[in-house]
Design a protein around this motif. Structure first.
Motif, PDB file in Angstrom:
ATOM      1  N   TYR A 184       0.824  -1.204   0.000  1.00 38.98           N
ATOM      2  CA  TYR A 184       0.000   0.000   0.000  1.00 38.98           C
ATOM      3  C   TYR A 184       0.861   1.259   0.000  1.00 38.98           C
ATOM      4  CZ  TYR A 184      -4.276  -2.678   0.703  1.00 38.98           C
ATOM      5  OH  TYR A 184      -5.336  -3.547   0.520  1.00 38.98           O
ATOM      6  N   THR A 185       0.271   2.340  -0.477  1.00 37.66           N
ATOM      7  CA  THR A 185       0.942   3.634  -0.555  1.00 37.66           C
ATOM      8  C   THR A 185       0.183   4.664   0.265  1.00 37.66           C
ATOM      9  OG1 THR A 185       1.833   3.218  -2.768  1.00 37.66           O
ATOM     10  CG2 THR A 185       1.591   5.517  -2.126  1.00 37.66           C
ATOM     11  N   ALA A 190       3.151  10.136  -0.506  1.00 32.84           N
ATOM     12  CA  ALA A 190       3.609   9.935  -1.883  1.00 32.84           C
ATOM     13  C   ALA A 190       3.695  11.260  -2.634  1.00 32.84           C
ATOM     14  CB  ALA A 190       2.682   8.968  -2.616  1.00 32.84           C
ATOM     15  N   ALA A 226      -2.722   3.509  -6.524  1.00 35.47           N
ATOM     16  CA  ALA A 226      -1.548   4.389  -6.488  1.00 35.47           C
ATOM     17  C   ALA A 226      -1.095   4.769  -7.890  1.00 35.47           C
ATOM     18  CB  ALA A 226      -0.419   3.714  -5.721  1.00 35.47           C
TER      19      ALA A 226
END
Length: 256
Positions: A184-185, A190, A226
């Motif tokens: 996961y991001t 990010a 993402a």
């Protein structure tokens, strides 16, 4: 597609603020936590008048989550899998425009020397297992909400002051990293890898005017989500309103 998460700290007390925020921010999906009411008492009509469909999972006076969406919510899941005896209203999930979205309110865990901290860690283990299952589906997934986790020292105005708190204990952060490390991001991090920003400011001791906050509201994106991430941010304006929640909205935008 704009997806936002907001711990409202009682929908009854904050309804005018939440409606004003929705009008300004105009998210396609709004994920609310701590609605603090039973589902039957959630103000559905007010949100429907703004074009939102409503999925609410509530309990009297405590917890509670909701999922508001402009497009139909499909395959709704109420409650985090893994413990049928858990009666706390902390999770709702659905598919909106092909994206699997969840509104989650992870347990606080304080005081640490009570049964609340083991419950928090157990809930995080269940979330990790479910997050892994969602990844296996290879669909875009956004797990959003109040995680009650400060991921790193820079996500806290005074790490030393929070050293013994359930939100910042090494074991708490390790469990959070294990979820992220599944693939996961963190949407905000990010887009803003170096930025110091917070999503919660305590009502006590003038934390808000001095910007002494913590970042505990997160949107975790599967690789498929993402890849579509365009932007993310924290909307501080809501925290400055009269009778504001102690949290403020966090959001991300995905390409269609």
């Amino acid at each position: 597609m704009k997806i936002a998460t907001f711990n409202v700290n009682s929908i009854k007390a904050r309804l005018p603020n939440v409606l004003e925020w929705l009008k300004e921010a105009d998210p396609d999906v709004a994920l609310l936590q701590e609605i603090k009411c039973q589902a039957a008492d959630f103000p559905v009509l007010e949100f429907q008048s703004m074009g939102y469909q409503v999925q609410a999972v509530g309990q009297k006076s405590y917890n509670g989550v909701a999922l508001l969406s402009k497009q139909p919510a499909e395959n709704v899941l109420e409650g985090l899998p893994g413990d049928d005896s858990d009666e706390q209203a902390r999770y709702v999930e659905a598919t909106v425009q092909g994206v699997r979205v969840a509104s989650l309110y992870l347990p606080n865990g304080n005081p640490v020397d009570s049964e609340k901290y083991p419950y928090k860690l157990g809930w995080m283990k269940r979330l990790k297992a479910h997050a892994a299952t969602l990844l296996a589906s290879e669909q875009p997934v956004v797990l959003a909400g109040d995680y009650n986790v400060i991921p790193e020292p820079r996500d806290c105005y005074d790490p030393a002051a929070w050293a013994g708190d359930a939100l910042f204990l090494p074991e708490t952060r390790r469990h959070f990293r294990e979820i992220v490390n599944l693939g996961y991001t963190d949407a905000f991090r990010a887009i803003h890898p170096q930025r110091v920003a917070y999503s919660f400011w305590d009502y006590q001791a003038g934390r808000w005017p001095r910007d002494e906050g913590i970042r505990i509201d997160h949107l975790l994106l599967s690789p498929q989500a993402a890849d579509r991430l365009r932007d993310a941010g924290i909307d501080k304006k809501a925290r400055g309103r009269e009778k504001a929640s102690d949290h403020t909205p966090v959001w991300c935008e995905l390409d269609s």
